[in-house]
Scaffold this active site. Sequence first.
Site, PDB file in Angstrom:
ATOM      1  N   LYS A   1       7.498  -4.153  -4.686  1.00  0.00           N
ATOM      2  CA  LYS A   1       8.969  -4.066  -4.634  1.00  0.00           C
ATOM      3  C   LYS A   1       9.593  -5.108  -5.573  1.00  0.00           C
ATOM      4  O   LYS A   1      10.604  -4.850  -6.220  1.00  0.00           O
ATOM      5  CB  LYS A   1       9.472  -4.269  -3.198  1.00  0.00           C
ATOM      6  CG  LYS A   1       9.078  -3.190  -2.205  1.00  0.00           C
ATOM      7  CD  LYS A   1       9.662  -1.823  -2.504  1.00  0.00           C
ATOM      8  CE  LYS A   1      11.149  -1.721  -2.260  1.00  0.00           C
ATOM      9  NZ  LYS A   1      11.640  -0.316  -2.446  1.00  0.00           N
TER      10      LYS A   1
ATOM     11  N   TYR B   1       2.681  -4.768  -0.798  1.00  0.00           N
ATOM     12  CA  TYR B   1       3.956  -4.034  -0.689  1.00  0.00           C
ATOM     13  C   TYR B   1       5.094  -4.827  -1.314  1.00  0.00           C
ATOM     14  O   TYR B   1       5.802  -4.334  -2.199  1.00  0.00           O
ATOM     15  CB  TYR B   1       4.269  -3.725   0.784  1.00  0.00           C
ATOM     16  CG  TYR B   1       5.718  -3.344   1.029  1.00  0.00           C
ATOM     17  CD1 TYR B   1       6.237  -2.145   0.533  1.00  0.00           C
ATOM     18  CD2 TYR B   1       6.590  -4.188   1.736  1.00  0.00           C
ATOM     19  CE1 TYR B   1       7.579  -1.797   0.743  1.00  0.00           C
ATOM     20  CE2 TYR B   1       7.918  -3.848   1.945  1.00  0.00           C
ATOM     21  CZ  TYR B   1       8.409  -2.648   1.446  1.00  0.00           C
ATOM     22  OH  TYR B   1       9.731  -2.314   1.653  1.00  0.00           O
TER      23      TYR B   1
ATOM     24  N   THR C   1      14.129  -4.862  -0.665  1.00  0.00           N
ATOM     25  CA  THR C   1      13.853  -5.433   0.658  1.00  0.00           C
ATOM     26  C   THR C   1      13.935  -6.956   0.625  1.00  0.00           C
ATOM     27  O   THR C   1      13.685  -7.572  -0.426  1.00  0.00           O
ATOM     28  CB  THR C   1      12.434  -4.998   1.112  1.00  0.00           C
ATOM     29  OG1 THR C   1      12.014  -5.823   2.192  1.00  0.00           O
ATOM     30  CG2 THR C   1      11.397  -5.158   0.005  1.00  0.00           C
ATOM     31  N   ASP C   2      14.217  -7.554   1.775  1.00  0.00           N
ATOM     32  CA  ASP C   2      14.225  -9.024   1.858  1.00  0.00           C
ATOM     33  C   ASP C   2      12.808  -9.597   1.704  1.00  0.00           C
ATOM     34  O   ASP C   2      12.640 -10.795   1.482  1.00  0.00           O
ATOM     35  CB  ASP C   2      14.861  -9.506   3.181  1.00  0.00           C
ATOM     36  CG  ASP C   2      14.140  -9.045   4.431  1.00  0.00           C
ATOM     37  OD1 ASP C   2      13.173  -8.251   4.326  1.00  0.00           O
ATOM     38  OD2 ASP C   2      14.534  -9.476   5.534  1.00  0.00           O
ATOM     39  N   GLU C   3      11.785  -8.724   1.802  1.00  0.00           N
ATOM     40  CA  GLU C   3      10.406  -9.221   1.721  1.00  0.00           C
ATOM     41  C   GLU C   3      10.054  -9.764   0.337  1.00  0.00           C
ATOM     42  O   GLU C   3       9.073 -10.484   0.182  1.00  0.00           O
ATOM     43  CB  GLU C   3       9.413  -8.135   2.161  1.00  0.00           C
ATOM     44  CG  GLU C   3       9.717  -7.692   3.581  1.00  0.00           C
ATOM     45  CD  GLU C   3       8.637  -6.853   4.248  1.00  0.00           C
ATOM     46  OE1 GLU C   3       7.465  -6.986   3.879  1.00  0.00           O
ATOM     47  OE2 GLU C   3       8.990  -6.069   5.148  1.00  0.00           O
TER      48      GLU C   3
HETATM   49  P1  NAD Z   1       9.665   5.766   4.538  1.00  0.00           P
HETATM   50  O1  NAD Z   1       8.239   5.420   4.334  1.00  0.00           O
HETATM   51  O2  NAD Z   1      10.118   6.216   5.885  1.00  0.00           O
HETATM   52  O3  NAD Z   1      10.099   6.903   3.502  1.00  0.00           O
HETATM   53  C1  NAD Z   1       9.710   6.908   2.165  1.00  0.00           C
HETATM   54  C2  NAD Z   1       9.991   8.295   1.594  1.00  0.00           C
HETATM   55  O4  NAD Z   1       9.665   8.274   0.201  1.00  0.00           O
HETATM   56  C3  NAD Z   1       9.142   9.403   2.229  1.00  0.00           C
HETATM   57  O5  NAD Z   1       9.953  10.524   2.498  1.00  0.00           O
HETATM   58  C4  NAD Z   1       8.107   9.729   1.144  1.00  0.00           C
HETATM   59  O6  NAD Z   1       7.664  11.068   1.190  1.00  0.00           O
HETATM   60  C5  NAD Z   1       8.908   9.442  -0.109  1.00  0.00           C
HETATM   61  N1  NAD Z   1       8.057   9.131  -1.267  1.00  0.00           N
HETATM   62  C6  NAD Z   1       6.978   8.298  -1.313  1.00  0.00           C
HETATM   63  N2  NAD Z   1       6.458   8.291  -2.550  1.00  0.00           N
HETATM   64  C7  NAD Z   1       7.232   9.104  -3.316  1.00  0.00           C
HETATM   65  C8  NAD Z   1       7.207   9.486  -4.683  1.00  0.00           C
HETATM   66  N3  NAD Z   1       6.271   9.036  -5.506  1.00  0.00           N
HETATM   67  N4  NAD Z   1       8.161  10.336  -5.132  1.00  0.00           N
HETATM   68  C9  NAD Z   1       9.114  10.823  -4.291  1.00  0.00           C
HETATM   69  N5  NAD Z   1       9.175  10.509  -2.984  1.00  0.00           N
HETATM   70  C10 NAD Z   1       8.247   9.652  -2.506  1.00  0.00           C
HETATM   71  O7  NAD Z   1      10.486   4.499   4.056  1.00  0.00           O
HETATM   72  P2  NAD Z   1      11.856   3.884   4.600  1.00  0.00           P
HETATM   73  O8  NAD Z   1      11.570   2.977   5.704  1.00  0.00           O
HETATM   74  O9  NAD Z   1      12.840   4.996   4.766  1.00  0.00           O
HETATM   75  O10 NAD Z   1      12.265   2.984   3.340  1.00  0.00           O
HETATM   76  C11 NAD Z   1      13.054   3.524   2.296  1.00  0.00           C
HETATM   77  C12 NAD Z   1      13.277   2.444   1.236  1.00  0.00           C
HETATM   78  O11 NAD Z   1      13.927   1.325   1.829  1.00  0.00           O
HETATM   79  C13 NAD Z   1      11.993   1.897   0.616  1.00  0.00           C
HETATM   80  O12 NAD Z   1      12.217   1.691  -0.756  1.00  0.00           O
HETATM   81  C14 NAD Z   1      11.756   0.579   1.325  1.00  0.00           C
HETATM   82  O13 NAD Z   1      11.065  -0.324   0.505  1.00  0.00           O
HETATM   83  C15 NAD Z   1      13.187   0.135   1.571  1.00  0.00           C
HETATM   84  N6  NAD Z   1      13.386  -0.733   2.735  1.00  0.00           N
HETATM   85  C16 NAD Z   1      12.933  -0.367   3.967  1.00  0.00           C
HETATM   86  C17 NAD Z   1      13.162  -1.186   5.072  1.00  0.00           C
HETATM   87  C18 NAD Z   1      12.713  -0.785   6.456  1.00  0.00           C
HETATM   88  O14 NAD Z   1      12.837  -1.583   7.387  1.00  0.00           O
HETATM   89  N7  NAD Z   1      12.215   0.422   6.671  1.00  0.00           N
HETATM   90  C19 NAD Z   1      13.856  -2.383   4.908  1.00  0.00           C
HETATM   91  C20 NAD Z   1      14.316  -2.747   3.621  1.00  0.00           C
HETATM   92  C21 NAD Z   1      14.080  -1.895   2.555  1.00  0.00           C
HETATM   93  P1  TYD Z   2       6.623  -3.836  10.427  1.00  0.00           P
HETATM   94  O1  TYD Z   2       7.458  -2.911  11.261  1.00  0.00           O
HETATM   95  O2  TYD Z   2       5.326  -3.338   9.910  1.00  0.00           O
HETATM   96  O3  TYD Z   2       7.571  -4.341   9.247  1.00  0.00           O
HETATM   97  P2  TYD Z   2       7.334  -5.531   8.159  1.00  0.00           P
HETATM   98  O4  TYD Z   2       5.917  -5.921   8.157  1.00  0.00           O
HETATM   99  O5  TYD Z   2       7.733  -4.860   6.889  1.00  0.00           O
HETATM  100  O6  TYD Z   2       8.270  -6.621   8.570  1.00  0.00           O
HETATM  101  O7  TYD Z   2       6.331  -5.149  11.268  1.00  0.00           O
HETATM  102  C1  TYD Z   2       7.370  -5.937  11.804  1.00  0.00           C
HETATM  103  C2  TYD Z   2       6.737  -7.130  12.478  1.00  0.00           C
HETATM  104  O8  TYD Z   2       5.993  -6.682  13.619  1.00  0.00           O
HETATM  105  C3  TYD Z   2       5.748  -7.880  11.622  1.00  0.00           C
HETATM  106  O9  TYD Z   2       5.812  -9.272  11.942  1.00  0.00           O
HETATM  107  C4  TYD Z   2       4.395  -7.333  12.050  1.00  0.00           C
HETATM  108  C5  TYD Z   2       4.610  -7.043  13.517  1.00  0.00           C
HETATM  109  N1  TYD Z   2       3.843  -5.929  14.107  1.00  0.00           N
HETATM  110  C6  TYD Z   2       3.120  -6.138  15.298  1.00  0.00           C
HETATM  111  O10 TYD Z   2       3.086  -7.247  15.861  1.00  0.00           O
HETATM  112  N2  TYD Z   2       2.482  -5.063  15.824  1.00  0.00           N
HETATM  113  C7  TYD Z   2       2.497  -3.831  15.249  1.00  0.00           C
HETATM  114  O11 TYD Z   2       1.866  -2.891  15.775  1.00  0.00           O
HETATM  115  C8  TYD Z   2       3.244  -3.638  14.038  1.00  0.00           C
HETATM  116  C9  TYD Z   2       3.294  -2.313  13.359  1.00  0.00           C
HETATM  117  C10 TYD Z   2       3.913  -4.733  13.503  1.00  0.00           C
END
Ligand code: NAD
Ligand code: TYD
Length: 338
Positions: free
Chosen positions: A156, A152, A127-129
């Site tokens: 990562k 988090y 992630t970019d975080e």
């Molecule tokens: P999500 O929370 O929707 O899904 C995570 C999945 O992983 C779930 O199905 C969960 O059951 C499974 N899981 C959790 N722990 C596990 C374990 N110990 N063993 C096997 N499976 C397990 O997450 P997402 O939003 O789909 O993100 C997927 C990946 O992408 C993550 O690694 C996250 O850090 C990365 N990512 C997400 C975003 C975003 O905006 N959502 C952006 C950049 C990177």
């Molecule tokens: P989020 O979707 O939790 O992603 P991340 O924290 O990984 O970027 O949040 C996106 C942005 O939105 C973040 O600045 C926090 C804000 N946010 C709110 O203002 N209200 C909300 O209810 C949530 C879930 C997030």
Amino acid sequence: MKILVTGGCGFIGSNFIRYFLKSYPDYSLINMDKLTYAGNLENLSDLSHSPRYHFIRGDIADAPRVEELINKGVDAIVNFAAESHVDRSIEDPSAFMKTNVFGTFVLLEAIRKVFPKQRIRFLHISTDEVYGSLGETGAFTEETPLAPNSPYSASKTAADMLVRAYHHTYGIPAIITRCSNNYGPYQFPEKLIPLMVSNALEDKELPIYGDGMYVRDWIYVEDHCRALDIVLHHGREGEVYNIGGRSERPNLTVAKTILDQVGKPHSLIRFVADRPGHDRRYAINFSKIEKELGWNPSISFEEGIRLTVEWYQTHREWWKKIKTGEYLDYYKRMYQDR
Ligand code: NAD
Ligand code: TYD
């Protein structure tokens, strides 16, 4: 090609599996998922009869289980499995360390044990975080020093460092991608966009943290899957690739765009207490993947929001089922008690 996908029952993983099975008729995919609160079998129920898709309930931190799977012969692992929500990591970081850090270590160890007889390509989804927070200008490049601010993003970052070390020390064929905030179908309604869309559809308030001027770069999930496809097939081993949506928006603008799309008044917006340690701004420079691999995002923020709202409008049962029981306790803790 036989790919082991971890965390495929979550948001991005399920979109990736659907995208890959459609794009590559001769590939087969194994999905290993622990089915935490965020994992949902319904995300892939349409694929349950596909002979090229196989689901296994399992934990990436379970070494014997992971080794057993790898011994069956896989060409690549795409690691989505993670605890993914910043707010939950602030409440209780332990699961983040176990899955995101130790789980990634277990996967790397399993790959190392069979290497070089078996050469498993490891695509690690980061992630970019990991880069921390930006001021009003600038963007993260792959060279930006890592400076995570939440449990988090710290977990990562630790995982990214393990992947880097395993490539450097053992020559494991690994690549890291660092993507900005995704949105689209099947996203769990704890994250900003699906929470705002589903609340707007139910005439509930939209909780905005702090002053709402926190900025994220938004990418439609299909664009992310397309980038992962290109990196998995053509990316250089040992490299990091940033992936972005070219759509920086303050959260308040995101909420207003959603309300306009749903046709609900801006008065539904409610400012609530801020998140501790809240990163002010993320922005991503993805010129490396653009120049080297020819990828760039194709779906504008406005179009992506239109598609996303349409999906949540036509899949009410999916999110209504989630927004009950345990979720309501979480929601109360997060918002009503603030
Ligand atoms: P999500 O929370 O929707 O899904 C995570 C999945 O992983 C779930 O199905 C969960 O059951 C499974 N899981 C959790 N722990 C596990 C374990 N110990 N063993 C096997 N499976 C397990 O997450 P997402 O939003 O789909 O993100 C997927 C990946 O992408 C993550 O690694 C996250 O850090 C990365 N990512 C997400 C975003 C975003 O905006 N959502 C952006 C950049 C990177
Ligand atoms: P989020 O979707 O939790 O992603 P991340 O924290 O990984 O970027 O949040 C996106 C942005 O939105 C973040 O600045 C926090 C804000 N946010 C709110 O203002 N209200 C909300 O209810 C949530 C879930 C997030």
